[in-house]
Write a protein that holds these residues in place. Structure first.
Motif, PDB file in Angstrom:
ATOM      1  N   LYS A 112       1.057  -1.109  -0.207  1.00 53.86           N
ATOM      2  CA  LYS A 112      -0.283   0.190   0.333  1.00 53.86           C
ATOM      3  C   LYS A 112       0.987   1.355  -0.072  1.00 53.86           C
ATOM      4  N   ARG A 115       0.034   8.404   2.173  1.00 50.37           N
ATOM      5  CA  ARG A 115       0.188   8.945   1.608  1.00 50.37           C
ATOM      6  C   ARG A 115      -0.386  10.630   2.784  1.00 50.37           C
ATOM      7  N   ASP A 118      -2.885  10.611   5.042  1.00 51.35           N
ATOM      8  CA  ASP A 118      -3.219   8.621   5.879  1.00 51.35           C
ATOM      9  C   ASP A 118      -2.438   8.575   7.220  1.00 51.35           C
ATOM     10  N   PHE A 138     -10.099   8.371  -0.870  1.00 45.92           N
ATOM     11  CA  PHE A 138     -10.186   9.062  -2.138  1.00 45.92           C
ATOM     12  C   PHE A 138      -8.865   9.379  -1.915  1.00 45.92           C
ATOM     13  N   ASN A 139      -7.651   9.468  -1.050  1.00 49.79           N
ATOM     14  CA  ASN A 139      -7.075  10.470  -0.556  1.00 49.79           C
ATOM     15  C   ASN A 139      -5.763  10.683  -1.885  1.00 49.79           C
ATOM     16  N   ASN A 140      -5.361  11.249  -2.396  1.00 48.95           N
ATOM     17  CA  ASN A 140      -4.483  12.417  -3.682  1.00 48.95           C
ATOM     18  C   ASN A 140      -3.361  13.020  -3.381  1.00 48.95           C
ATOM     19  N   GLY A 141      -3.158  12.666  -2.144  1.00 48.54           N
ATOM     20  CA  GLY A 141      -2.275  14.183  -1.332  1.00 48.54           C
ATOM     21  C   GLY A 141      -0.419  13.029  -1.888  1.00 48.54           C
ATOM     22  N   GLU A 142       0.219  13.838  -2.022  1.00 47.04           N
ATOM     23  CA  GLU A 142       2.003  12.930  -1.611  1.00 47.04           C
ATOM     24  C   GLU A 142       1.835  12.172  -0.996  1.00 47.04           C
ATOM     25  N   ILE A 143       2.508  11.307  -2.273  1.00 55.26           N
ATOM     26  CA  ILE A 143       3.145   9.873  -1.189  1.00 55.26           C
ATOM     27  C   ILE A 143       4.309   9.951  -0.512  1.00 55.26           C
ATOM     28  N   THR A 191       3.760   5.355 -14.378  1.00 53.78           N
ATOM     29  CA  THR A 191       3.053   4.695 -13.012  1.00 53.78           C
ATOM     30  C   THR A 191       3.996   5.136 -11.646  1.00 53.78           C
ATOM     31  N   GLY A 193       3.634   4.635  -8.888  1.00 47.15           N
ATOM     32  CA  GLY A 193       2.953   4.943  -7.337  1.00 47.15           C
ATOM     33  C   GLY A 193       2.575   2.916  -7.459  1.00 47.15           C
TER      34      GLY A 193
END
Length: 263
Positions: A112, A115, A118, A138-143, A191, A193
């Motif tokens: 997983k 981000r 989290d 639905f988190n699209n924050g920075e990894i 990709t 991620g």
């Protein structure tokens, strides 16, 4: 288009011959007809495949057959780069192999991304290590990093974690493509991620006892990883029990003082 069709026909014939000659190295459930059909469907849509050597392409596809992975289902890829073709597994393929070839029965294995936003914590409860992860929906924050977990049928588990900085160091220093040309494979660009998850899962697999049926499978698995973890430089640590010993790869080695003085 004629040239491409001719090349694809040659690749098909070469691959079929290789599959027949290496059938003893294939998984028991291997379906040659379906594998060939799926390979050719994928290759028809692979850009610049006609620029590659047909024998090299066939040998690349053969590695997927050894591992029982499906190119059509995106469990693995034939990646074209400057007229050559490389074999790479996808994250899905890595999960499939870990489940199938672990000597200790696996209930589930996964990786997983963590981000910003989290909740992630490593804990020790009653002497046992564990992790707690509560992802923000639905988190699209920075990894920030990634982790991989394997849960075994006997109730035990193992995991590994890597920060984004750690993964980027692996990518820069131990990615086979970057070491050869200074460039990264398309997967790192398109990709990232998925590559982060694959990287931490690959490192976890070093601690999962994978027992492949044949040497061909073992070699294909090694070839499939973009990261060459065997090249990692592990720092020497001074043993607290012996000032004349250092820890190398988890084992103590005596230091020859006379030799050290001579050098």
């Amino acid at each position: 288009m004629v040239d491409q069709n001719n090349k694809l026909l040659v690749i098909h014939n070469n691959l079929e011959k290789l599959l027949d000659s290496k059938r003893e190295a294939m998984p028991r459930s291997f379906n040659k007809t379906r594998f060939l059909q799926n390979c050719m469907t994928v290759l028809q849509e692979t850009k610049d495949i006609e620029l590659c050597n047909p024998t090299s392409v066939a040998r690349t596809m053969l590695k997927g057959a050894f591992l029982g992975l499906d190119f059509f289902n995106r469990e693995c890829y034939a990646v074209v780069y400057k007229g050559s073709v490389e074999f790479q597994t996808d994250y899905k393929g890595e999960v499939k192999l870990a489940k199938k070839y672990s000597t200790k029965p696996v209930r589930e294995v996964y990786a997983k991304l963590v981000r910003e936003g989290d909740e992630f914590a490593e804990e020790i409860i009653s002497g046992n290590q564990t992790i707690n992860f509560k992802p923000k929906p639905f988190n699209n924050g920075e990894i920030l990093g990634a982790f991989a977990v394997v849960n075994y049928m006997d109730g035990t588990m193992a995991y590994d974690t890597m920060s984004k900085a750690e993964i980027e160091i692996i990518k820069e220093n131990f990615s086979r493509r970057s070491k050869q040309s200074g460039e990264y494979s398309k997967a790192w660009v398109v990709t990232p991620g998925e590559m982060y998850k694959k990287t931490v899962l690959r490192r976890l697999c070093k601690n999962i006892d994978l027992d492949f049926d044949t040497i061909e499978q073992q070699q294909a698995f090694e070839d499939a990883g973009d990261m060459d973890f065997n090249q990692e430089i592990k720092p020497q640590q001074q043993s607290p029990l012996n000032t004349n010993a250092v820890v190398v790869d988890g084992e103590y080695e005596e230091v020859n003082e006379n030799k050290a003085e001579q050098t």
